[in-house]
Write a protein that holds these residues in place. Structure first.
Motif, short mmCIF file in Angstrom:
data_model
loop_
_atom_site.label_atom_id
_atom_site.label_comp_id
_atom_site.label_asym_id
_atom_site.label_seq_id
_atom_site.Cartn_x
_atom_site.Cartn_y
_atom_site.Cartn_z
N THR A 32 0.83 -1.21 0.00
CA THR A 32 0.00 0.00 0.00
C THR A 32 0.87 1.26 0.00
OG1 THR A 32 -0.05 0.18 2.40
CG2 THR A 32 -1.75 -1.22 1.37
N GLU A 34 0.79 3.34 2.34
CA GLU A 34 1.31 3.39 3.71
C GLU A 34 2.60 2.58 3.84
OE1 GLU A 34 -1.94 2.09 6.19
OE2 GLU A 34 -2.72 4.14 6.37
N ASP A 35 2.64 1.41 3.18
CA ASP A 35 3.86 0.60 3.19
C ASP A 35 5.01 1.35 2.55
OD1 ASP A 35 2.43 -1.58 4.34
OD2 ASP A 35 1.91 -2.35 2.35
N ASP A 65 -6.70 6.80 -1.11
CA ASP A 65 -6.76 5.77 -0.08
C ASP A 65 -5.37 5.19 0.12
OD1 ASP A 65 -7.23 3.64 1.60
OD2 ASP A 65 -8.69 2.65 0.30
N ARG A 66 -4.73 5.58 1.19
CA ARG A 66 -3.36 5.12 1.43
C ARG A 66 -3.29 3.68 1.91
NH1 ARG A 66 0.38 10.12 3.47
NH2 ARG A 66 -0.14 11.51 1.74
N THR A 67 -4.47 3.04 2.09
CA THR A 67 -4.48 1.63 2.49
C THR A 67 -4.73 0.70 1.30
OG1 THR A 67 -6.84 1.62 3.04
CG2 THR A 67 -5.30 2.23 4.80
N ALA A 68 -4.96 1.26 0.14
CA ALA A 68 -5.18 0.46 -1.06
C ALA A 68 -3.84 0.08 -1.69
CB ALA A 68 -6.03 1.23 -2.07
N ALA A 69 -3.81 -1.04 -2.38
CA ALA A 69 -2.58 -1.50 -3.04
C ALA A 69 -2.15 -0.50 -4.11
CB ALA A 69 -2.79 -2.87 -3.66
N THR A 72 -0.53 -4.00 -8.37
CA THR A 72 -1.02 -5.36 -8.22
C THR A 72 -0.35 -6.35 -9.18
OG1 THR A 72 -2.83 -4.84 -9.74
CG2 THR A 72 -3.28 -4.63 -7.38
#
Length: 89
Positions: A32, A34-35, A65-69, A72
């Protein structure tokens, strides 16, 4: 685990805090924003306050959305821009 290569470009205060205009970063497929920010913060501690307020663009699209990948699929380079808030106009 498969990885994706990112070209991270820094602008204005983000470039100053990172000490570079750009760098290549490897992250796992499915990681993500965030990662990625955690990796960047680990590499450049002075960048942390900028990352907290910066806008991100992934292949020229705003990352809301910082939690989305971020990516992919492996095997292609993704471009991520780190844009701090700009003053003036």
């Amino acid at each position: 685990m498969a990885e994706v290569e990112l070209l991270v470009r820094y602008f204005a205060g983000a470039a100053a805090a990172a000490g570079t205009d750009e760098e290549v970063v490897q992250i796992a497929v499915g990681a993500t924003a965030e990662d990625l920010l955690a990796v960047l913060a680990g590499r450049h501690p002075r960048l942390v306050p900028v990352l907290e307020v910066a806008s991100l663009l992934a292949d020229e699209l705003v990352v809301r959305d910082r939690t989305a990948a971020l990516a992919t699929t492996a095997g292609r380079r993704l471009q991520v821009d780190v844009l701090p808030p700009f003053a003036g106009g």
